[in-house]
Design a protein around this motif. Structure first.
Motif, PDB file in Angstrom:
ATOM      1  N   PRO A  17       0.808  -1.226   0.000  1.00 53.32           N
ATOM      2  CA  PRO A  17       0.000   0.000   0.000  1.00 53.32           C
ATOM      3  C   PRO A  17       0.840   1.274   0.000  1.00 53.32           C
ATOM      4  O   PRO A  17       0.472   2.270  -0.635  1.00 53.32           O
ATOM      5  CB  PRO A  17      -0.824  -0.117   1.287  1.00 53.32           C
ATOM      6  N   GLU A  18       2.001   1.266   0.692  1.00 54.23           N
ATOM      7  CA  GLU A  18       2.812   2.488   0.740  1.00 54.23           C
ATOM      8  C   GLU A  18       3.479   2.807  -0.597  1.00 54.23           C
ATOM      9  O   GLU A  18       4.013   3.911  -0.772  1.00 54.23           O
ATOM     10  CB  GLU A  18       3.879   2.379   1.823  1.00 54.23           C
ATOM     11  N   SER A  19       3.423   1.868  -1.552  1.00 53.74           N
ATOM     12  CA  SER A  19       4.005   2.141  -2.861  1.00 53.74           C
ATOM     13  C   SER A  19       3.233   3.209  -3.624  1.00 53.74           C
ATOM     14  O   SER A  19       3.756   3.792  -4.584  1.00 53.74           O
ATOM     15  CB  SER A  19       4.049   0.850  -3.701  1.00 53.74           C
ATOM     16  N   TRP A  20       1.993   3.470  -3.200  1.00 50.66           N
ATOM     17  CA  TRP A  20       1.209   4.508  -3.866  1.00 50.66           C
ATOM     18  C   TRP A  20       1.718   5.900  -3.520  1.00 50.66           C
ATOM     19  O   TRP A  20       1.440   6.862  -4.253  1.00 50.66           O
ATOM     20  CB  TRP A  20      -0.267   4.375  -3.495  1.00 50.66           C
ATOM     21  N   LEU A  21       2.450   6.033  -2.431  1.00 45.33           N
ATOM     22  CA  LEU A  21       2.995   7.349  -2.070  1.00 45.33           C
ATOM     23  C   LEU A  21       3.978   7.857  -3.124  1.00 45.33           C
ATOM     24  O   LEU A  21       3.854   9.010  -3.581  1.00 45.33           O
ATOM     25  CB  LEU A  21       3.659   7.288  -0.695  1.00 45.33           C
ATOM     26  N   PRO A  22       4.978   7.056  -3.558  1.00 45.60           N
ATOM     27  CA  PRO A  22       5.856   7.535  -4.629  1.00 45.60           C
ATOM     28  C   PRO A  22       5.115   7.832  -5.928  1.00 45.60           C
ATOM     29  O   PRO A  22       5.489   8.761  -6.654  1.00 45.60           O
ATOM     30  CB  PRO A  22       6.861   6.391  -4.811  1.00 45.60           C
ATOM     31  N   LEU A  23       4.067   7.053  -6.236  1.00 50.09           N
ATOM     32  CA  LEU A  23       3.316   7.321  -7.462  1.00 50.09           C
ATOM     33  C   LEU A  23       2.647   8.692  -7.399  1.00 50.09           C
ATOM     34  O   LEU A  23       2.671   9.454  -8.379  1.00 50.09           O
ATOM     35  CB  LEU A  23       2.276   6.227  -7.701  1.00 50.09           C
ATOM     36  N   ALA A  24       2.056   9.016  -6.250  1.00 48.49           N
ATOM     37  CA  ALA A  24       1.446  10.343  -6.086  1.00 48.49           C
ATOM     38  C   ALA A  24       2.505  11.438  -6.206  1.00 48.49           C
ATOM     39  O   ALA A  24       2.277  12.485  -6.825  1.00 48.49           O
ATOM     40  CB  ALA A  24       0.737  10.427  -4.736  1.00 48.49           C
ATOM     41  N   TRP A  25       3.682  11.194  -5.625  1.00 46.52           N
ATOM     42  CA  TRP A  25       4.781  12.158  -5.719  1.00 46.52           C
ATOM     43  C   TRP A  25       5.232  12.319  -7.175  1.00 46.52           C
ATOM     44  O   TRP A  25       5.437  13.440  -7.658  1.00 46.52           O
ATOM     45  CB  TRP A  25       5.943  11.672  -4.855  1.00 46.52           C
TER      46      TRP A  25
END
Length: 429
Positions: A17-25
């Motif tokens: 789930p935390e992999s979505w943070l870099p995508l948003a960035w």
């Protein structure tokens, strides 16, 4: 785009789930700020440039804080990642220290926080169980967002996808970005990634003919967008990055990897000699539809070099284009430059000779690290190597070292990436 995301859960699932943070960035810094998406007007002045947008500031800060919370649970891992390349870590630390002698230390510090955000997202990727697959999933989804959406905005929503360019005296195409050069840079990243998928991943079990056709269609669309945007730098660097991908498919080229340092030195000397010959430069610039001044860049380079700065330590992190100095330079051009359009020169202006030395040391350390990955047979190292080579050339006409941009993020990934011993075997399987 929704269909692409749904089908990718099978082909390239997000590992956590935390992999979505870099995508948003990636999406925010690679396209345009949130304030621009919501049509919040921005005053085109040096003072407004100093302040920035509260919406952009707090949205990025929220992503950084979330990333830090995740990394706090992985303390041994992120410490190991940062220690793996002391030159890179030292360069980022020097950028932070240079805030002290900036004319606008608070503004410089806020900008370094975004640099810290880049680092957080890179380390977040590299502390996943399989960093290569994580980065592959992120780049795929980023391409699925920016390529079709740019085509839609340019074709059907010109108020968002185009703008009037004073330096071009006409309509320019930006797609999801805020400037044609930014559109070119994100299309370059997406197209090199898609070319890597087409050349290096078809042997994987999950890849089928329909998937390859889809990737090829997206690659062609990315090239079309670069042509529409008239981004010559992006096209040249895409050709260079694709050439690296093709070359490393050849056994002869793979055997030459052990001599990468010698070839890099020869390439640098050849480039210096080439730019010393005015006739050769004129042929190259004419071939890509540009004049000998690189569309006015050489005039800008001469102007910024005449500005009085401390040659040893520069003006401080991203401080050169602030205040009265920026106002004075803006008055000389139809467009308002916010960078020197040369990454090496920009590093010197902000960090002086010391900062430029550290940057060159980082570049050399990346080459040494990627050499090890290539010798181990890592296909992901091939992708990072292509970004490294093309990124070094990209920075001759655009400032893409440091700051919130995807080219620098890819170089940061290459600086800290450590190929696993079983990576080549897993890719083959």
């Amino acid at each position: 785009m929704i269909w692409l995301f749904v089908r990718d859960n099978r082909v390239r699932p997000m590992p956590s789930p935390e992999s979505w943070l870099p995508l948003a960035w990636f999406f925010i810094i690679g396209t345009r700020p949130l304030s621009a998406w919501f049509s919040i007007p921005e005053e085109d002045s040096a003072d407004a440039f100093l302040e920035g947008s509260p919406l952009d500031r707090y949205s990025l800060l929220a992503l950084i804080l979330c990333g830090c919370v995740v990394l706090l649970r992985k303390r041994p891992q992120w410490r190991h990642v940062l220690r793996s390349n002391l030159w890179f870590t030292g360069f980022i630390a020097y950028c932070a220290i240079s805030v002290i002698w900036s004319d606008y230390p608070f503004v410089s510090f806020k900008r370094w926080v975004r640099e810290f955000g880049n680092l957080v997202m890179v380390v977040l990727i590299l502390t996943q169980d399989d960093p290569a697959k994580t980065c592959r999933a992120l780049l795929a989804r980023f391409a699925y967002l920016v390529i079709p959406l740019s085509a839609v905005l340019i074709s059907y929503f010109p108020s968002l996808g185009t703008y009037y360019s004073s330096d071009l005296a006409g309509i320019a195409y930006c797609g999801v970005a805020i400037h044609k050069n930014m559109l070119g840079s994100i299309m370059f990243i997406s197209a090199v990634y898609l070319a890597w998928e087409l050349l290096y991943v078809p042997d994987a079990i999950e890849t089928k003919a329909r998937d390859l056709t889809l990737l090829a269609a997206l690659w062609l669309m990315a090239v079309w967008l670069m042509l529409v945007a008239s981004s010559s730098t992006a096209l040249i660097c895409l050709a260079l990055g694709s050439a690296m991908l093709l070359m490393l498919k050849l056994s002869f080229a793979r055997k030459q990897v052990r001599h990468l340092g010698v070839y890099s030195l020869l390439g640098a000397c050849l480039l210096v000699a080439l730019f010393s010959l005015q006739g050769a430069v004129e042929v190259i610039t004419g071939a890509v539809g540009r004049d000998l001044t690189f569309t006015g860049r050489t005039e800008l380079w001469a102007d910024v070099l005449r500005e009085p700065i401390n040659p040893l330590v520069g003006t401080g992190y991203q401080s050169f284009w602030l205040g009265a100095r920026a106002d004075d330079l803006w008055e000389r051009y139809l467009f308002h430059p916010r960078q020197s359009h040369n990454g090496y020169l920009e590093t010197y202006l902000n960090g002086g000779v010391l900062g430029l030395f550290l940057l060159l040391a980082v570049i050399a350390s990346i080459g040494k690290r990627l050499k090890g990955g290539l010798l181990r047979g890592s296909s992901f190292a091939v992708l990072l190597f292509s970004f490294w080579v093309a990124g070094l050339f990209y920075n001759f006409t655009e400032a893409r070292f440091v700051g919130p941009n995807l080219i620098w993020i890819m170089l940061s990934l290459a600086a800290l990436y450590q190929p696993r011993k079983d990576e080549a075997l897993q890719t083959a399987e």
